[in-house]
Motif scaffolding. Structure first.
Motif, PDB file in Angstrom:
ATOM      1  N   ARG A 154      -9.455  -3.082  47.764  1.00 37.42           N
ATOM      2  CA  ARG A 154      -8.359  -3.841  48.479  1.00 37.42           C
ATOM      3  C   ARG A 154      -7.585  -4.529  47.677  1.00 37.42           C
ATOM      4  O   ARG A 154      -6.425  -4.406  48.052  1.00 37.42           O
ATOM      5  CB  ARG A 154      -9.359  -5.319  48.921  1.00 37.42           C
ATOM      6  CG  ARG A 154      -9.195  -5.735  50.590  1.00 37.42           C
ATOM      7  CD  ARG A 154      -8.339  -5.162  51.234  1.00 37.42           C
ATOM      8  NE  ARG A 154      -8.916  -5.394  52.765  1.00 37.42           N
ATOM      9  CZ  ARG A 154      -8.695  -4.432  53.787  1.00 37.42           C
ATOM     10  NH1 ARG A 154      -8.206  -3.338  53.573  1.00 37.42           N
ATOM     11  NH2 ARG A 154      -9.294  -4.594  54.764  1.00 37.42           N
ATOM     12  N   LEU A 155      -7.693  -4.941  46.381  1.00 37.67           N
ATOM     13  CA  LEU A 155      -6.736  -5.269  45.476  1.00 37.67           C
ATOM     14  C   LEU A 155      -5.869  -4.108  45.308  1.00 37.67           C
ATOM     15  O   LEU A 155      -4.555  -4.390  45.236  1.00 37.67           O
ATOM     16  CB  LEU A 155      -7.275  -5.527  44.136  1.00 37.67           C
ATOM     17  CG  LEU A 155      -8.000  -6.904  44.381  1.00 37.67           C
ATOM     18  CD1 LEU A 155      -8.571  -7.472  43.017  1.00 37.67           C
ATOM     19  CD2 LEU A 155      -7.193  -8.068  44.864  1.00 37.67           C
ATOM     20  N   ILE A 156      -6.272  -2.877  44.882  1.00 39.45           N
ATOM     21  CA  ILE A 156      -5.176  -1.792  45.034  1.00 39.45           C
ATOM     22  C   ILE A 156      -4.541  -1.768  46.195  1.00 39.45           C
ATOM     23  O   ILE A 156      -3.037  -1.269  45.969  1.00 39.45           O
ATOM     24  CB  ILE A 156      -6.207  -0.362  44.491  1.00 39.45           C
ATOM     25  CG1 ILE A 156      -6.659  -0.615  43.313  1.00 39.45           C
ATOM     26  CG2 ILE A 156      -5.285   0.883  44.839  1.00 39.45           C
ATOM     27  CD1 ILE A 156      -7.663   0.726  42.803  1.00 39.45           C
ATOM     28  N   GLU A 157      -4.838  -1.864  47.394  1.00 36.33           N
ATOM     29  CA  GLU A 157      -3.845  -1.683  48.695  1.00 36.33           C
ATOM     30  C   GLU A 157      -2.958  -2.715  48.584  1.00 36.33           C
ATOM     31  O   GLU A 157      -1.899  -2.491  49.029  1.00 36.33           O
ATOM     32  CB  GLU A 157      -5.016  -1.814  49.789  1.00 36.33           C
ATOM     33  CG  GLU A 157      -5.944  -0.772  50.166  1.00 36.33           C
ATOM     34  CD  GLU A 157      -6.963  -0.845  50.914  1.00 36.33           C
ATOM     35  OE1 GLU A 157      -7.725   0.099  51.342  1.00 36.33           O
ATOM     36  OE2 GLU A 157      -7.096  -2.078  51.570  1.00 36.33           O
ATOM     37  N   VAL A 158      -3.539  -3.921  48.125  1.00 36.82           N
ATOM     38  CA  VAL A 158      -2.538  -5.256  48.084  1.00 36.82           C
ATOM     39  C   VAL A 158      -1.269  -4.650  47.045  1.00 36.82           C
ATOM     40  O   VAL A 158       0.054  -4.877  47.519  1.00 36.82           O
ATOM     41  CB  VAL A 158      -3.087  -6.418  47.636  1.00 36.82           C
ATOM     42  CG1 VAL A 158      -2.069  -7.548  47.251  1.00 36.82           C
ATOM     43  CG2 VAL A 158      -4.039  -7.022  48.654  1.00 36.82           C
ATOM     44  N   THR A 161       0.766  -1.733  48.782  1.00 34.48           N
ATOM     45  CA  THR A 161       1.512  -2.263  49.813  1.00 34.48           C
ATOM     46  C   THR A 161       3.043  -2.952  49.398  1.00 34.48           C
ATOM     47  O   THR A 161       3.985  -2.526  49.446  1.00 34.48           O
ATOM     48  CB  THR A 161       0.904  -3.283  50.737  1.00 34.48           C
ATOM     49  OG1 THR A 161      -0.298  -2.612  51.296  1.00 34.48           O
ATOM     50  CG2 THR A 161       1.939  -3.697  52.170  1.00 34.48           C
ATOM     51  N   SER A 162       2.630  -3.590  48.199  1.00 29.58           N
ATOM     52  CA  SER A 162       3.883  -4.407  47.611  1.00 29.58           C
ATOM     53  C   SER A 162       4.783  -3.707  46.865  1.00 29.58           C
ATOM     54  O   SER A 162       6.072  -3.640  46.942  1.00 29.58           O
ATOM     55  CB  SER A 162       3.239  -5.635  46.400  1.00 29.58           C
ATOM     56  OG  SER A 162       4.312  -5.957  45.634  1.00 29.58           O
ATOM     57  N   MET A 163       4.345  -2.219  46.299  1.00 33.50           N
ATOM     58  CA  MET A 163       4.919  -1.399  45.748  1.00 33.50           C
ATOM     59  C   MET A 163       5.672  -0.324  46.672  1.00 33.50           C
ATOM     60  O   MET A 163       6.698   0.319  46.064  1.00 33.50           O
ATOM     61  CB  MET A 163       4.312  -0.564  44.578  1.00 33.50           C
ATOM     62  CG  MET A 163       3.929  -1.757  43.688  1.00 33.50           C
ATOM     63  SD  MET A 163       3.159  -0.964  42.141  1.00 33.50           S
ATOM     64  CE  MET A 163       4.734  -0.250  41.369  1.00 33.50           C
ATOM     65  N   ALA A 164       5.255  -0.261  47.749  1.00 36.23           N
ATOM     66  CA  ALA A 164       5.477   0.766  48.759  1.00 36.23           C
ATOM     67  C   ALA A 164       7.133   0.970  48.813  1.00 36.23           C
ATOM     68  O   ALA A 164       7.783   0.023  48.902  1.00 36.23           O
ATOM     69  CB  ALA A 164       5.002   0.681  50.284  1.00 36.23           C
ATOM     70  N   ASP A 172       1.053   6.866  46.051  1.00 35.84           N
ATOM     71  CA  ASP A 172       0.608   7.076  44.712  1.00 35.84           C
ATOM     72  C   ASP A 172      -0.317   5.682  44.405  1.00 35.84           C
ATOM     73  O   ASP A 172       0.166   4.662  44.459  1.00 35.84           O
ATOM     74  CB  ASP A 172       1.657   7.268  43.590  1.00 35.84           C
ATOM     75  CG  ASP A 172       1.272   7.651  42.228  1.00 35.84           C
ATOM     76  OD1 ASP A 172       1.866   7.590  41.692  1.00 35.84           O
ATOM     77  OD2 ASP A 172      -0.048   7.208  41.952  1.00 35.84           O
ATOM     78  N   THR A 173      -1.567   5.938  44.061  1.00 39.34           N
ATOM     79  CA  THR A 173      -2.226   4.486  43.769  1.00 39.34           C
ATOM     80  C   THR A 173      -2.479   4.506  42.170  1.00 39.34           C
ATOM     81  O   THR A 173      -3.036   3.648  41.803  1.00 39.34           O
ATOM     82  CB  THR A 173      -3.562   4.888  44.444  1.00 39.34           C
ATOM     83  OG1 THR A 173      -4.283   5.900  44.075  1.00 39.34           O
ATOM     84  CG2 THR A 173      -3.283   4.327  45.980  1.00 39.34           C
ATOM     85  N   VAL A 207       5.892   9.414  35.860  1.00 39.40           N
ATOM     86  CA  VAL A 207       5.483   7.985  36.140  1.00 39.40           C
ATOM     87  C   VAL A 207       3.810   8.077  36.033  1.00 39.40           C
ATOM     88  O   VAL A 207       3.425   7.031  35.491  1.00 39.40           O
ATOM     89  CB  VAL A 207       5.774   7.707  37.670  1.00 39.40           C
ATOM     90  CG1 VAL A 207       5.225   6.281  38.063  1.00 39.40           C
ATOM     91  CG2 VAL A 207       7.109   7.323  37.629  1.00 39.40           C
ATOM     92  N   GLY A 208       3.364   9.340  36.409  1.00 40.49           N
ATOM     93  CA  GLY A 208       2.013   9.475  36.425  1.00 40.49           C
ATOM     94  C   GLY A 208       1.226   9.299  34.974  1.00 40.49           C
ATOM     95  O   GLY A 208      -0.048   8.971  34.972  1.00 40.49           O
ATOM     96  N   GLU A 209       2.139   9.500  34.073  1.00 44.32           N
ATOM     97  CA  GLU A 209       1.281   9.375  32.436  1.00 44.32           C
ATOM     98  C   GLU A 209       1.600   7.944  32.018  1.00 44.32           C
ATOM     99  O   GLU A 209       0.883   7.617  30.987  1.00 44.32           O
ATOM    100  CB  GLU A 209       2.307  10.139  31.723  1.00 44.32           C
ATOM    101  CG  GLU A 209       2.030  11.747  31.874  1.00 44.32           C
ATOM    102  CD  GLU A 209       2.997  12.663  31.192  1.00 44.32           C
ATOM    103  OE1 GLU A 209       2.984  12.338  29.644  1.00 44.32           O
ATOM    104  OE2 GLU A 209       3.606  13.560  31.505  1.00 44.32           O
ATOM    105  N   SER A 210       1.866   6.991  32.929  1.00 44.52           N
ATOM    106  CA  SER A 210       1.821   5.646  32.398  1.00 44.52           C
ATOM    107  C   SER A 210       0.352   5.206  32.204  1.00 44.52           C
ATOM    108  O   SER A 210      -0.530   5.601  32.558  1.00 44.52           O
ATOM    109  CB  SER A 210       2.336   4.604  33.635  1.00 44.52           C
ATOM    110  OG  SER A 210       3.680   5.175  33.986  1.00 44.52           O
TER     111      SER A 210
END
Ligand code: ADP
Ligand code: MG
Length: 541
Positions: A154-158, A161-164, A172-173, A207-210
Motif C-alpha cells: 500500500r505504501l509503495i502505491e502511495v 501515485t505521488s510520483m506518477a 515503475d515501482t 534511473v533503475g540503478e538507483s
C-alpha cells in the motif's frame, strides 16, 4: 467608494453597481489572472500530464512537472503571486498536491466569474465557497480509508501515485519501493522526518540503478593522495571554515628583513599547524571534513597521523553529515571539543557513479539513509529528485495519519456529489456558489481524462455514474482513461494532502474575490457578515 450595505452581504443583491466600475474591472482582471495561473499548471496534472520547460532570466531551463516549481518560477502578477504563494506554502506543509490546488483555484475563479456576471455578489460567492470547502473536507474524511502502516504494498502505491508522471516513472515501482524502504529505516515509532533521507543525484546511469545505502555520502574525495583511503571507528571533526594559517603569520612578510626572519616565520607557521593537528589528535579525531580548503601544512600533518580528510565539501553535505554523525559544525577547529565530534563506523573513499566520493557508514544516529538517484541527464535526475522529495513527504504523512483517499478523480467526484446534496441547505444565491464549487472540483477527473486522451465530459460523467451506482472509490485510471476502482488499482493519496488542496484553493479564490476597494476589510466582514451558516470558521489569509 461606496460602502456596501448589509443587504448586499447577505445576498439579496444586485450590488455590483455599488462597488463601482473600478472595483468590478479590477476584480475581473484578477479573476482572469487567477484562471490563467490555474490553466498554466492544469495540463501537468496526473500521470499523463505534460511537462513544462521553465527558462529563467539567465536562459537556464528546467523541465518539470512540479506545480510548485512552475508557480515559483513563472508567475509574475500580484494575483498570480497570491495564488502562487498559497500554493507554495501548501507545498511547505505537505509537499504534494500543488497542481491540484492551483488548478482548483483557477476553476473556482472561473465559476465565480460566471456567477458574478449573473448578478451574484462576490461576497455571497465567497461565503458559499467557504461553506462548501468545509463540507468538502468532511466528505473527504468520510470516504478516507484506514491503512495498515505495515502494509508495504500500500505504501509503495502511495509513493507511486505521488510520483506518477514525474521523472518518466510511469509503471515503475523501483523508486517507490526504495522510498518505502528508506522511510522504514528512519522511522521511529511511526514518526518519520523526510529530511533524514538524504538524496544524492548522479547523472550518467539509468534511473533503475538507483540504490539506497546506510549512512551519508559526501560528494568529495580524499583531500589529496597522501591520505588514507579508509578509517574505521571514525571520530569526525566537521569544520565549516577554512583550515588555514592565521592571517597574521601570512602577512608578516612586511617584517621579513633577513633570512632568519623568513625561517622564523616558517617555523611559526609550522608550529601553528602542529599545534592544531596535535589538538585534533589529542581529542581523538581521525577524520576531518571541511567545507572549505584545508591548507597544505595541515594536510601533510593530518596525513602523517593517518587521518582521513575531505575538503571543499558542499554545505548540504556538511549539514547532512553533522546530523547523521551527531557532530557539531565548528568554524574554528582550534576550539573543537570532544563533544563536537561526530561518530561513524567507517569513512572511506568510494566510487559513486564514476566519481570519487566519501562514504560515511554506520553513523551514530541510526536514522539515516541515503538514496542515490541515477538518471541519464541532469534534467531527468533533477525532476526525479523533486518527485522523490514529494513522495517522501507523502509517505511520512501517510504513516502519521494512516488514512488514504482514492485517487484518479474518485475523491473529487465524491466531494462533488456530496456538495450537490448539501447545496439546497443554503439560501438561493449561496446555493449557486456551492453548486459552482461542486462543478469546480470535477476539474480533477475532467483533466485526468483529458490528459489521458479521452473526452473530458465522458470521463467525468462515467465516473459520476459509476459512483452513483457503486462506491466512492470509482475513478479514472489516468493512463488508460478507464473507470476503475482506484483503491484496487493502487491509485491512492494521503487524506491531508487533498484536504489541504481543497481548503487552500477555497481560501485563495476567496482572497481574490475580496480584492476590491469597495469590499470591507476582513474584521469588518466577519462582524457584519458572519450570519448563520457554516462559513465562519474559515477566512482568507
Ligand atoms: P499534484 O501537484 O496536485 O500532486 P500531480 O500531477 O501529482 O499533481 O497529479 C495528482 C493527481 O493525479 C491526483 O489527483 C492523483 O489521484 C492523480 N493520479 C496519480 N496517479 C494516477 C493514476 N495512475 N491514475 C489516475 N490518476 C492518478
Ligand atoms: Mg503530485
Amino acid at each position: 467608494m461606496v460602502r456596501r450595505t448589509q443587504s448586499n452581504i447577505t445576498g439579496d443583491d444586485s450590488p455590483v453597481e455599488e462597488t463601482g466600475a473600478d472595483g468590478r474591472s479590477l476584480r475581473k482582471a484578477n479573476i482572469i489572472a487567477g484562471r490563467a495561473v490555474g490553466e498554466l499548471v492544469r495540463t501537468t496534472l496526473g500521470p499523463r500530464g505534460m511537462d513544462k520547460l521553465l527558462v529563467d532570466d539567465t536562459g537556464m531551463g528546467i523541465v518539470t512537472n512540479n506545480g510548485a516549481s512552475i508557480l515559483r518560477e513563472m508567475v509574475d502578477h500580484p494575483v498570480g503571486n497570491l495564488i502562487s504563494d498559497l500554493a507554495v506554502s501548501h507545498e511547505d506543509e505537505v509537499q504534494d498536491g500543488t497542481t491540484t490546488t492551483a488548478t482548483l483555484t483557477g476553476e473556482l475563479l472561473g465559476e465565480a466569474d460566471e456567477l458574478i456576471d449573473r448578478g451574484v455578489h462576490p461576497t455571497t460567492v465567497a461565503n458559499g465557497y467557504l461553506s462548501a470547502a468545509e463540507r468538502a473536507v468532511d466528505a473527504l474524511e468520510d470516504i478516507a480509508v484506514e491503512i495498515d502502516a505495515n502494509d508495504t504494498d500500500r505504501l509503495i502505491e502511495v509513493a507511486a501515485t505521488s510520483m506518477a508522471g514525474k521523472g518518466t516513472l510511469i509503471d515503475d515501482t523501483t523508486i517507490p519501493a526504495l522510498l518505502v524502504d528508506a522511510v522504514r529505516r528512519i522511522e521511529t515509532e511511526g514518526d518519520v522526518d523526510p529530511d533524514d533521507v538524504v538524496v544524492e543525484t548522479i547523472t550518467g546511469a539509468q534511473v533503475g540503478e538507483s540504490t539506497l545505502t546506510d549512512g551519508v555520502i559526501v560528494g568529495k574525495e580524499r583531500a589529496d593522495d597522501s591520505f588514507a583511503y579508509r578509517v574505521e571507528g571514525a571520530n569526525i571533526a566537521v569544520v565549516g571554515k577554512p583550515i588555514e594559517l592565521r592571517k597574521l603569520a601570512r602577512d608578516a612578510d612586511v617584517g621579513v628583513a633577513t633570512p632568519d626572519d623568513a625561517r622564523r616565520i616558517r617555523e611559526n607557521e609550522r608550529s601553528e599547524a602542529v599545534a592544531l593537528v596535535d589538538h585534533l589528535a589529542d581529542i581523538g579525531v581521525n577524520t576531518v571534513i571541511c567545507g572549505e580548503n584545508i591548507g597544505e601544512p595541515f594536510r601533510a600533518l593530518m596525513a602523517e597521523r593517518g587521518m582521513y580528510a575531505a575538503r571543499r565539501v558542499h554545505d548540504d553535505d556538511i549539514a547532512n553529515l553533522a546530523r547523521a554523525t551527531g557532530a557539531t559544525v565548528v568554524s574554528d577547529p582550534r576550539d573543537i571539543q570532544p563533544d563536537d565530534l561526530g561518530h561513524a563506523e567507517v569513512v572511506e573513499e568510494t566510487d559513486v557513479g564514476g566519481e570519487h566520493k566519501t562514504r560515511v557508514e554506520g553513523c551514530a544516529s541510526a536514522q539515516t539513509a541515503t538514496l542515490v538517484l541515477y538518471g541519464s541527464t541532469k534534467d531527468v535526475v533533477d525532476e526525479l529528485h523533486r518527485a522523490v522529495e514529494d513522495a517522501l513527504s507523502v509517505l511520512a504523512l501517510t504513516l502519521r495519519e494512516s488514512k488514504v483517499l482514492p485517487g484518479g478523480g474518485a475523491a473529487e467526484t465524491a466531494v462533488s456529489l456530496a456538495l450537490r446534496e448539501y447545496a439546497p441547505q443554503h439560501d438561493t444565491r449561496e446555493q449557486l456558489a456551492v453548486d459552482a464549487f461542486a462543478d469546480a472540483v470535477e476539474v480533477v477527473p475532467r483533466t485526468l481524462a483529458e490528459n489521458a486522451g479521452i473526452s473530458p465530459i465522458d470521463g467525468t460523467l462515467d465516473v459520476r455514474a459509476a459512483q452513483a451506482t457503486g462506491t466512492s472509490t470509482m475513478g479514472l485510471d489516468g493512463e488508460t482513461g478507464e473507470v476503475v476502482d482506484t483503491l484496487d488499482a493502487g491509485i491512492v493519496e494521503p487524506l491531508s494532502v487533498k484536504c489541504l488542496s481543497v481548503k487552500t484553493a477555497a481560501e485563495a479564490a476567496v482572497a481574490v474575490l475580496r480584492i476590491d476597494d469597495a469590499l470591507p476589510k476582513r474584521d469588518e466582514f466577519d462582524d457584519e457578515a458572519s450570519g448563520p451558516g457554516p462559513a465562519s470558521g474559515m477566512g482568507a489569509p
